[in-house]
Design an enzyme around this catalytic site. Structure first.
Site, PDB file in Angstrom:
ATOM      1  CG  HIS A  17      -1.801  -1.156   1.347  1.00 40.25           C
ATOM      2  ND1 HIS A  17      -3.066  -1.171   0.810  1.00 40.25           N
ATOM      3  CD2 HIS A  17      -1.614  -2.388   1.870  1.00 40.25           C
ATOM      4  CE1 HIS A  17      -3.631  -2.350   1.020  1.00 40.25           C
ATOM      5  NE2 HIS A  17      -2.773  -3.121   1.664  1.00 40.25           N
ATOM      6  CE  LYS A 100      -6.536  -7.445  -2.061  1.00 39.56           C
ATOM      7  NZ  LYS A 100      -5.415  -7.275  -1.167  1.00 39.56           N
ATOM      8  CG  HIS A 137      -8.577  -8.939   2.440  1.00 40.93           C
ATOM      9  ND1 HIS A 137      -7.706  -8.072   3.048  1.00 40.93           N
ATOM     10  CD2 HIS A 137      -9.298  -9.501   3.449  1.00 40.93           C
ATOM     11  CE1 HIS A 137      -7.896  -8.100   4.363  1.00 40.93           C
ATOM     12  NE2 HIS A 137      -8.866  -8.960   4.624  1.00 40.93           N
ATOM     13  CG  ASP A 248      -1.088  -6.052   4.029  1.00 40.72           C
ATOM     14  OD1 ASP A 248      -1.462  -5.114   3.300  1.00 40.72           O
ATOM     15  OD2 ASP A 248      -1.847  -6.584   4.877  1.00 40.72           O
TER      16      ASP A 248
HETATM   17  C1  NCD Z   1      -4.694  -2.432   4.724  1.00 40.42           C
HETATM   18  C2  NCD Z   1      -4.775  -0.912   4.559  1.00 40.42           C
HETATM   19  O1  NCD Z   1      -4.594  -0.203   5.558  1.00 40.42           O
HETATM   20  O2  NCD Z   1      -4.985  -0.451   3.438  1.00 40.42           O
HETATM   21  N1  NCD Z   1      -4.746  -2.756   6.115  1.00 40.42           N
HETATM   22  C3  NCD Z   1      -4.289  -3.900   6.691  1.00 40.42           C
HETATM   23  O3  NCD Z   1      -4.524  -4.096   7.882  1.00 40.42           O
HETATM   24  N2  NCD Z   1      -3.607  -4.791   6.017  1.00 40.42           N
HETATM   25  C4  NCD Z   1      -5.768  -3.072   3.947  1.00 40.42           C
HETATM   26  C5  NCD Z   1      -5.578  -4.555   3.777  1.00 40.42           C
HETATM   27  O4  NCD Z   1      -4.682  -4.995   3.044  1.00 40.42           O
HETATM   28  O5  NCD Z   1      -6.335  -5.321   4.383  1.00 40.42           O
HETATM   29 ZN    ZN Z   2      -3.031  -5.098   2.063  1.00 46.16          ZN
END
Ligand code: NCD
Ligand code: ZN
Length: 348
Positions: A17, A100, A137, A248
């Site tokens: 992200h 996704k 996910h 992640d």
């Molecule tokens: C991710 C986010 O903050 O965008 N958060 C997380 O806990 N991993 C979203 C996700 O990948 O589930």
């Molecule tokens: Zn993620």
């Protein structure tokens, strides 16, 4: 095996992200200094659902990593309304590498996600034809299902039926957290793979409650019990080529994490390859690091392995307590702790 230095093919991050705007500009270079490429998650607000939006987002990222060779691998956010034409456009774009699937309501910015995967069958058919992977996910969102069981239940209720309907669809089961998910991937064909995060390898759910509530160890899927952590560690020791690196890394402002309703997400991009290296070292599995970090991902996606190498040195360094995130601050994974592997040529 003991060593004080290790050189591996440059790794890629297959689940990242980066956010947009100021946050993007604060975090992007952390990734670009270690990884050659990364699969960029599309859960912006609003989400990246079209090729046109993905081009705009790609441009923003390229501006943020200007001066580096970093290559963003873009994804589209699947919705109930994603059309087969959008999939065809994605395939033709060449820079979009996957779609996704966020079950609606499963995690951060997933409100526009899929309410019923069968509504996506036409798009999935086209993805199967195009060889475009679906990144999942894998958690059910039914509030009646215990949060620690949501991944396991997803396999039974959603993933298996989906694989029956689309037997050749390439799927990455993202950020797996359970023995059930690891076993499921191991038993499936070559078109099913999974990513594993550093935090799910390093911690179990005790870390969320150690000495009090620890919001910086809260992410989704949530950390599970020790036996699941051990199953993931066994996977990396095994060297199976069905599993690869996906941090992640998910930055949120400190104020949003340390709040009465704290956001899910752990930021690990500041030290990702160093943390993975420490984990593999602890597991006496340094000889398995390169395939996990640098080979299995590109092999699965049908992309070339990277030509460059990186070197990690066994040397203690301390992770800062905070970094900046636009005008806010960010508390990184393992803030204030000492790591015993360091990327060579990098001044933290
Ligand atoms: C991710 C986010 O903050 O965008 N958060 C997380 O806990 N991993 C979203 C996700 O990948 O589930
Ligand atoms: Zn993620």
């Amino acid at each position: 095996m003991t060593s004080s230095q290790i050189t591996i093919t440059q790794p890629d991050d297959w689940h990242l992200h980066l956010r947009d705007g100021d946050a993007l500009n604060s975090v992007a270079l952390f990734t670009a200094r270690q990884f050659a490429r990364a699969i960029i998650m599309p859960n912006l607000n609003p989400p990246v659902t079209t090729v046109v939006q993905a081009v705009e987002y790609l441009d923003q990222i390229l501006a943020a990593v200007d001066g580096t060779d970093f290559e963003p691998l873009m994804t589209l956010y699947l919705t109930d309304n994603t059309s087969p034409d959008e999939i065809i456009a994605a395939r033709k774009s060449c820079f979009i590498k996957a779609l996704k699937l966020y079950p609606a309501g499963a995690t951060t910015n997933s409100d526009a996600g899929v309410t019923d995967i069968r509504l996506c069958d036409d798009a999935l058919e086209e993805m199967q034809k195009a060889g475009l992977p679906l990144l999942i996910h894998g958690e059910v969102t039914d509030p009646l299902v215990d949060i620690f069981d949501r991944e396991k239940v997803f396999i039974e209720t959603t993933l298996q039926p989906l694989m029956h309907r689309f037997p050749e669809l390439k799927i990455v089961f993202e950020h797996i957290t359970t023995k059930e998910a690891a076993d499921f991937v191991l038993q499936s064909g070559d078109h099913i793979a999974a990513t594993i995060t550093p935090h799910h390898l390093l911690f179990n759910r005790n870390a969320m409650f150690q000495g009090g509530l620890q919001p910086h160890n809260y992410c989704l899927p949530v950390l599970k019990r020790d036996s699941h952590q051990q199953a993931l560690l066994e996977i990396i020791r095994s060297g199976s080529n069905k599993f690869f690196l996906g941090t992640d890394s998910a930055p949120h402002a400190k104020t949003k994490k340390e709040s009465a309703c704290g956001c899910a997400g752990i930021f690990s991009a500041h030290a990702a390859i160093e943390i993975y290296t420490s984990i593999f070292d602890q597991q006496n599995a340094l000889d398995k690091l390169e395939s996990f970090a640098s080979f299995n991902g590109p092999d699965f996606y049908g992309l070339p392995r990277n030509n460059k190498t990186i070197t990690l040195i066994k040397e203690d360094w301390q992770i800062p307590e905070e970094y900046s995130l636009g005008t806010e601050t960010l508390v990184p994974f393992l803030a204030g702790q000492t790591l015993n592997w360091k990327l060579a040529g990098n001044s933290h």
